[in-house]
Design a protein around this motif. Structure first.
Motif: not given
Length: 190
Positions: A162-177
């Motif tokens: 639940f914690y790691a997914s918050w960070w990972t999702k934001n990192i992935m979105k940063d890369i994609q954006n």
């Protein structure tokens, strides 16, 4: 927020690691012909450091995107998404509709990634984190106006997903954006 894993770690150790899948979704609107947008999607020519606007990945000193090479357009095609520090995503196209949709599996081979590139918890294709697949979709909004969608699916295997997914999702979105912004700028330029 950064100390949260240390506070709940004893409880999570009793629970044990589990695997969960997540999706990172991003999009951008582009005013350009579909053909020009699509050519920038299928093959991303070399990205200069000046073009790279990834904020979070830059702050965390993650590998930055360099280029993506597709050998042909169609199902079964191979695409190499190349990042700095020796990180390469090996992509195989699983669905292809010209000027509309491209889906692909994503493999990062941990033995190809130099040990100095990432912490073992962040190694793509490693024990804790893996990117599974991605999809680009081009949606027509109006005359010479399109919305470019980019989805990626990833999995985490930790005791604190639940914690790691918050960070990972934001990192992935940063890369994609970041990638979408580059594709927009290149598509809208003369």
């Amino acid at each position: 927020m950064t100390i949260l894993p240390f506070l709940i770690s004893p409880v999570e150790q009793m629970i044990g690691a589990h695997t969960s899948e997540y999706k990172a979704y991003t999009y951008i609107d582009i005013k350009a012909p579909a053909e020009k947008i699509w050519s920038n999607v299928t093959r991303v020519r070399e990205i200069s450091e000046k073009e790279d606007q990834g904020y979070l990945t830059h702050l965390l000193n993650f590998p930055r995107p360099v280029k993506a090479e597709l050998n042909y357009e169609g199902v079964g095609a191979y695409r190499a998404a190349i990042f700095t520090n020796g990180l390469v995503f090996h992509e195989t196209v699983t669905e292809y509709i010209p000027l509309k949709k491209m889906s692909f599996t994503i493999k990062a081979l941990p033995h190809e990634i130099p040990l100095t590139t990432m912490d073992e918890h962040l190694v793509v294709g490693g024990k804790y984190f893996d990117v599974l697949n991605g999809t680009y979709e081009l949606e027509k909004l109006g005359d010479n106006s399109y919305r470019l969608h980019l989805f990626s699916n990833f999995k985490l295997t930790t005791t604190f997903n639940f914690y790691a997914s918050w960070w990972t999702k934001n990192i992935m979105k940063d890369i994609q954006n970041n990638i979408l912004q580059i594709e927009k700028q290149r598509s809208e330029s003369l």
